[in-house]
Design a protein around this motif. Structure first.
Motif, PDB file in Angstrom:
ATOM      1  N   LYS A   1      -9.525   3.950   8.179  1.00  0.00           N
ATOM      2  CA  LYS A   1      -9.705   2.658   7.512  1.00  0.00           C
ATOM      3  C   LYS A   1      -8.922   1.559   8.247  1.00  0.00           C
ATOM      4  O   LYS A   1      -9.429   0.455   8.461  1.00  0.00           O
ATOM      5  CB  LYS A   1      -9.251   2.770   6.059  1.00  0.00           C
ATOM      6  CG  LYS A   1      -9.278   1.462   5.287  1.00  0.00           C
ATOM      7  CD  LYS A   1      -7.879   1.061   4.827  1.00  0.00           C
ATOM      8  CE  LYS A   1      -7.654  -0.400   4.831  1.00  0.00           C
ATOM      9  NZ  LYS A   1      -6.280  -0.775   4.599  1.00  0.00           N
TER      10      LYS A   1
ATOM     11  N   ALA B   1      -4.926  14.278   3.665  1.00  0.00           N
ATOM     12  CA  ALA B   1      -6.200  13.619   3.373  1.00  0.00           C
ATOM     13  C   ALA B   1      -6.032  12.100   3.372  1.00  0.00           C
ATOM     14  O   ALA B   1      -6.829  11.362   3.962  1.00  0.00           O
ATOM     15  CB  ALA B   1      -6.740  14.102   2.023  1.00  0.00           C
ATOM     16  N   LEU B   2      -4.961  11.630   2.711  1.00  0.00           N
ATOM     17  CA  LEU B   2      -4.736  10.187   2.629  1.00  0.00           C
ATOM     18  C   LEU B   2      -4.450   9.600   4.009  1.00  0.00           C
ATOM     19  O   LEU B   2      -4.972   8.540   4.370  1.00  0.00           O
ATOM     20  CB  LEU B   2      -3.565   9.891   1.677  1.00  0.00           C
ATOM     21  CG  LEU B   2      -3.831  10.151   0.196  1.00  0.00           C
ATOM     22  CD1 LEU B   2      -2.526  10.140  -0.595  1.00  0.00           C
ATOM     23  CD2 LEU B   2      -4.795   9.107  -0.361  1.00  0.00           C
TER      24      LEU B   2
ATOM     25  N   THR C   1       0.919   3.715  -3.122  1.00  0.00           N
ATOM     26  CA  THR C   1       0.406   5.085  -3.011  1.00  0.00           C
ATOM     27  C   THR C   1       1.495   6.095  -3.364  1.00  0.00           C
ATOM     28  O   THR C   1       1.240   7.081  -4.062  1.00  0.00           O
ATOM     29  CB  THR C   1      -0.140   5.334  -1.592  1.00  0.00           C
ATOM     30  OG1 THR C   1      -1.123   4.343  -1.314  1.00  0.00           O
ATOM     31  CG2 THR C   1      -0.790   6.703  -1.489  1.00  0.00           C
TER      32      THR C   1
ATOM     33  N   VAL D   1      -7.744   9.468   6.133  1.00  0.00           N
ATOM     34  CA  VAL D   1      -8.635   8.393   5.677  1.00  0.00           C
ATOM     35  C   VAL D   1      -8.030   7.034   5.998  1.00  0.00           C
ATOM     36  O   VAL D   1      -8.711   6.110   6.437  1.00  0.00           O
ATOM     37  CB  VAL D   1      -8.910   8.522   4.161  1.00  0.00           C
ATOM     38  CG1 VAL D   1      -9.622   7.282   3.635  1.00  0.00           C
ATOM     39  CG2 VAL D   1      -9.730   9.770   3.884  1.00  0.00           C
ATOM     40  N   ASN D   2      -6.721   6.919   5.812  1.00  0.00           N
ATOM     41  CA  ASN D   2      -6.057   5.642   6.051  1.00  0.00           C
ATOM     42  C   ASN D   2      -6.106   5.273   7.535  1.00  0.00           C
ATOM     43  O   ASN D   2      -6.288   4.106   7.890  1.00  0.00           O
ATOM     44  CB  ASN D   2      -4.610   5.726   5.580  1.00  0.00           C
ATOM     45  CG  ASN D   2      -3.971   4.363   5.566  1.00  0.00           C
ATOM     46  OD1 ASN D   2      -4.496   3.438   4.957  1.00  0.00           O
ATOM     47  ND2 ASN D   2      -2.860   4.219   6.263  1.00  0.00           N
TER      48      ASN D   2
ATOM     49  N   VAL E   1       0.218  20.767  -3.077  1.00  0.00           N
ATOM     50  CA  VAL E   1      -0.689  19.668  -3.414  1.00  0.00           C
ATOM     51  C   VAL E   1      -0.317  18.442  -2.580  1.00  0.00           C
ATOM     52  O   VAL E   1      -1.179  17.754  -2.030  1.00  0.00           O
ATOM     53  CB  VAL E   1      -0.620  19.318  -4.922  1.00  0.00           C
ATOM     54  CG1 VAL E   1      -1.454  18.079  -5.214  1.00  0.00           C
ATOM     55  CG2 VAL E   1      -1.099  20.482  -5.772  1.00  0.00           C
TER      56      VAL E   1
ATOM     57  N   SER F   1       1.262   8.636  -6.504  1.00  0.00           N
ATOM     58  CA  SER F   1       1.428  10.081  -6.273  1.00  0.00           C
ATOM     59  C   SER F   1       2.530  10.631  -7.155  1.00  0.00           C
ATOM     60  O   SER F   1       2.385  11.689  -7.769  1.00  0.00           O
ATOM     61  CB  SER F   1       1.799  10.337  -4.811  1.00  0.00           C
ATOM     62  OG  SER F   1       0.826   9.818  -3.961  1.00  0.00           O
TER      63      SER F   1
ATOM     64  N   ILE G   1      -1.549  18.766   1.153  1.00  0.00           N
ATOM     65  CA  ILE G   1      -3.002  18.552   1.311  1.00  0.00           C
ATOM     66  C   ILE G   1      -3.342  17.088   1.049  1.00  0.00           C
ATOM     67  O   ILE G   1      -4.066  16.452   1.807  1.00  0.00           O
ATOM     68  CB  ILE G   1      -3.838  19.426   0.338  1.00  0.00           C
ATOM     69  CG1 ILE G   1      -3.290  20.845   0.244  1.00  0.00           C
ATOM     70  CG2 ILE G   1      -5.298  19.457   0.790  1.00  0.00           C
ATOM     71  CD1 ILE G   1      -4.077  21.717  -0.714  1.00  0.00           C
ATOM     72  N   ALA G   2      -2.802  16.542  -0.070  1.00  0.00           N
ATOM     73  CA  ALA G   2      -3.144  15.165  -0.446  1.00  0.00           C
ATOM     74  C   ALA G   2      -2.672  14.186   0.618  1.00  0.00           C
ATOM     75  O   ALA G   2      -3.395  13.255   0.981  1.00  0.00           O
ATOM     76  CB  ALA G   2      -2.533  14.821  -1.806  1.00  0.00           C
TER      77      ALA G   2
ATOM     78  N   MET H   1       0.837  -1.210   0.000  1.00  0.00           N
ATOM     79  CA  MET H   1       0.000   0.000   0.000  1.00  0.00           C
ATOM     80  C   MET H   1       0.864   1.249   0.000  1.00  0.00           C
ATOM     81  O   MET H   1       0.639   2.178  -0.774  1.00  0.00           O
ATOM     82  CB  MET H   1      -0.926  -0.023   1.226  1.00  0.00           C
ATOM     83  CG  MET H   1      -1.927   1.094   1.284  1.00  0.00           C
ATOM     84  SD  MET H   1      -1.255   2.622   1.973  1.00  0.00           S
ATOM     85  CE  MET H   1      -1.217   2.219   3.726  1.00  0.00           C
TER      86      MET H   1
ATOM     87  N   LEU I   1       2.993   7.629   5.324  1.00  0.00           N
ATOM     88  CA  LEU I   1       2.190   8.093   4.194  1.00  0.00           C
ATOM     89  C   LEU I   1       2.377   9.596   3.989  1.00  0.00           C
ATOM     90  O   LEU I   1       2.573  10.072   2.861  1.00  0.00           O
ATOM     91  CB  LEU I   1       0.717   7.767   4.486  1.00  0.00           C
ATOM     92  CG  LEU I   1      -0.231   7.493   3.334  1.00  0.00           C
ATOM     93  CD1 LEU I   1       0.381   6.563   2.307  1.00  0.00           C
ATOM     94  CD2 LEU I   1      -1.525   6.891   3.870  1.00  0.00           C
TER      95      LEU I   1
ATOM     96  N   VAL J   1     -11.102  -1.342   9.469  1.00  0.00           N
ATOM     97  CA  VAL J   1     -11.009  -2.558   8.649  1.00  0.00           C
ATOM     98  C   VAL J   1      -9.887  -3.465   9.127  1.00  0.00           C
ATOM     99  O   VAL J   1     -10.106  -4.642   9.445  1.00  0.00           O
ATOM    100  CB  VAL J   1     -10.806  -2.201   7.161  1.00  0.00           C
ATOM    101  CG1 VAL J   1     -10.740  -3.472   6.310  1.00  0.00           C
ATOM    102  CG2 VAL J   1     -11.936  -1.306   6.686  1.00  0.00           C
ATOM    103  N   ASP J   2      -8.653  -2.928   9.173  1.00  0.00           N
ATOM    104  CA  ASP J   2      -7.522  -3.806   9.438  1.00  0.00           C
ATOM    105  C   ASP J   2      -7.512  -4.298  10.892  1.00  0.00           C
ATOM    106  O   ASP J   2      -7.211  -5.450  11.163  1.00  0.00           O
ATOM    107  CB  ASP J   2      -6.210  -3.085   9.113  1.00  0.00           C
ATOM    108  CG  ASP J   2      -6.134  -2.709   7.647  1.00  0.00           C
ATOM    109  OD1 ASP J   2      -6.369  -3.605   6.819  1.00  0.00           O
ATOM    110  OD2 ASP J   2      -5.871  -1.542   7.322  1.00  0.00           O
TER     111      ASP J   2
END
Lengths: 454, 454
Positions: free
Chosen positions: B371, B363-364, B320, B367-368, B356, B324, B359-360, B316, B399, B375-376
């Motif tokens: 998640k 955000a990642l 990612t 969310v990660n 960019v 990117s 910010i990205a 992952m 990340l 989930v994990d």
């Protein structure tokens, strides 16, 4: 050139600046203005230009520059520029302006032009109607060559293309065309209806502009007539606009393949947040989809700690499979875009990729075997469990299967995506990445379980 | 259409077939022939065509089809087709044929034409000279408009473009141009030298054909004159050839970004081994370069067996970061290609990508985090060491840094590659992939060592 312009401007040598600019091409002047670091000077330079040149330069400016200049215009100045512009350029400009500026522009046009502009603005963004202009030359079939020339001389100054004239009937239905070459090579009293070409390539107003651009390439056109649902001639598309569409289309394909939503403007003109918005959805989706690969690895975690050497080759296997798959998918997506590959070619493509995949995977596996033996075993000492030969064999056999699988998936998914109506470039990339990643891990662990006590 | 053609052919209804074909566009007929499954029928269909149409169709055929048909031609038939072709098309055909066929073609041309063909053949493959034709109209500056029209009427039939006429002096040096529009809108006795435009966009014979094509786009041209080192006019390039170059260029960029050497012909026409050769070097290089990532993982192998949950997130993180980086590199490579980004923009680009990226990556990471927790941890039970929160934090912090690093590397490497004279699309892809992969692993393990007892 550029330095010279700003130098003369700084020294206020306006007369010399004017004669320097008058010698230059409008596209070059526009480029200097577009790239100018100081926005305040733009209107100054623009006002120095001879009038006819100024309007030409205006059409080449970026929309933010156009807006800047319009805001300094008096109504009379604005009207002057608009009078010189082709209608499709005016429509493009209005389309990009904020509502207040757009309204001001429309107010400066006469009622007939305004009606035409509003009609053109109403066409969907990606249609032939949105890139056409209404400034063409139409003839009647009973005209003579001489009267055709007379009409060209009368209205030619304002037509965007005068070299192809369209022959229409009373209800403006398109009957055929004659070129100025035909007119020159025929007698003065010949009748247009007798010399016109009736076998005509045309577009309809709502046709996708990419299809329109493809016609220019396929038929080597410089201009293409556009008709409405009743076959009435409503406009023409010129080759310069078709080239822009082809280039945009290629850029969009490239962006989609790299998991980016297409940008509206050029990169440097796009603000940070818009770039972020264009990129984040796919990054997010691809990150979340790697939950699948994560879960596969987790479920083999205990066994991996017994064969820790196998961990080191996961990135190589997934990477090689990913590269193999994207080579195939990118080739096929571009082929679909250019019309070189169609759905009926699916088995031809699969058969070709199967053969390429077999040769490539054997070559990769052999080289990898040698490299693992020399570098990983002897040099780096990656293996220390006494099972090195078995582990190397597992990696190489995995490589064989994953490369072939990746090539097949990469080539077939874009074709299927297109068949069911999705954009192959958009749909294919995340699906292929996720599928190829998962499949290469499953193959890896399956081969390991078969050959090792994994 | 296509089915109809083969149906009439099978039923030997040649008269009806001929009138059906006569109504069709040469590009469409060529497409049917190019895609025809049975090669034996080609010469039959071709011979049915009316003569003028046959030559037009010939120019649109793929080179293997052209060869097939030439081989069935008598010398007289071959000469007839050659007489109708434009010189640049003849040169393209000869260029693609085996030596024996090429010789036969040259034998059927007169000495003057042969000399011109040989000159055109001598230009390098990627030069303006290789895509130009010598069939243009030239005028002298002391001619009147009327005599210019007379010349156009006399030689126009064989010129590829008659609408732009070039004004040359006694030693054939290019002085300016007049368009047929200028000629029509001026008086019959006006002197060419007085009405010609001297501010002229041109190319030189050895100029890169991609630069030539870019000029068409920048200046909205339909035709461009080509001059030699002594400024003498030697040919013209027409917009249809420029479009082909732009499309080839885009295809090549796409292929290079996907780590494929550009193919000479279209995918379906390329044999398996050539496709293999175009793909294997980069696959091999990228596979071998992942020795680096393998070595990094190996060196942390012992610690990874203590924190096995961390293994599951390697794909992952690398994926990612890779996505990117490729979003940034692809955007920048296309911008460089289109001339929208230049070296002097390097800091603008870095600053944009930094923002960019920040910010990205936030955000990642956010969310990660959610998640992984949901989930994990809860659903999949990837964590079982009691250190789940610390491990999740390690992944998310990694990340943050890798996405920013990937965006900076991805955007700056293509610009640097171009600056030092390498092809950004070729150089950037393997370097970026390798660098981003290695850096994301190093960051991962460094963060793990800092936050865990790793």
């Amino acid at each position: 050139m550029e330095n010279k312009v700003f130098e003369l401007l700084a020294e206020k040598k306006y007369t010399r600046l004017r004669s320097l600019l008058a010698e230059m091409n409008p596209a070059d002047i526009a480029q200097i203005l577009n790239e100018s670091p100081s926005k305040e000077q733009l209107p100054v330079i623009y006002r120095i230009l001879p009038k006819a040149l100024a309007s030409e330069v205006f059409a080449y400016l970026d929309s933010d520059m156009q807006q800047l200049i319009i805001e300094t215009f008096s109504d009379a100045e604005l009207r002057e520029v608009l009078d010189e512009l082709f209608l499709d350029d005016t429509v493009d400009i209005i389309d990009e302006m904020p509502a207040t500026v757009a309204k001001r522009i429309l107010k400066q046009t006469d009622a007939a032009t305004r009606k035409k502009i509003n009609q053109l603005l109403a066409y969907p963004d990606d249609s032939a109607g949105s890139i056409m202009t209404t400034e063409y030359i139409d003839l009647k079939r009973d005209m003579t060559v001489d009267s055709a020339f007379e009409k060209i001389r009368r209205v030619g100054e304002n037509a965007e293309d005068i070299y192809t004239c369209y022959v229409i009937d009373k209800s403006r239905r398109l009957l055929g065309y004659v070129t100025v070459k035909d007119l020159l090579l025929n007698g003065r009293d010949d009748i247009i209806g007798d010399i016109m070409e009736e076998n005509i390539i045309f577009a309809t107003t709502l046709e996708d502009k990419e299809e329109v651009a493809d016609k220019f390439q396929k038929y080597d056109l410089t201009v293409l007539p556009v008709v409405d649902k009743e076959d009435r001639l409503v406009g023409i598309v010129t080759v310069d606009d078709a080239i822009d569409v082809l280039q945009e289309e290629a850029t969009e394909d490239i962006e989609k393949m790299a998991a980016i939503s297409p940008l509206e403007k050029s990169y440097l003109k796009t603000d940070t947040f818009s770039i972020f918005k264009a990129r984040i959805p796919w990054l997010m989706l691809l990150m979340l989809s790697s939950t699948i690969t994560g879960a596969i690895i987790s479920s083999f975690e205990a066994r991996l700690t017994v064969f820790p050497a196998l961990i080191a080759f996961i990135p190589m296997l997934m990477g090689t499979a990913g590269n193999s798959g994207s080579q195939s998918s990118v080739t096929v997506i571009r082929g679909l875009s250019l019309g070189e590959i169609e759905f009926r070619d699916i088995f031809k493509v699969l058969w070709k990729e199967l053969r390429v995949g077999i040769i490539a995977s054997i070559a990769l596996a052999v080289v990898n075997f040698g490299k693992m033996w020399l570098v990983d075993y002897w040099l780096l000492g990656t293996f220390d469990s006494g099972k090195q030969l078995a582990e190397i064999t597992v990696v190489c056999i995995t490589l064989l299967f994953t490369v072939i699988a990746a090539k097949l998936i990469g080539s077939v998914l874009p074709i299927l995506a297109k068949k069911i109506g999705f954009d192959p470039a958009v749909m294919a990339s995340p699906l292929i990445t996720t599928a190829v990643d998962a499949i290469s891990l499953v193959i890896y662990f399956a081969v390991a379980m078969l050959l090792l006590e994994f």
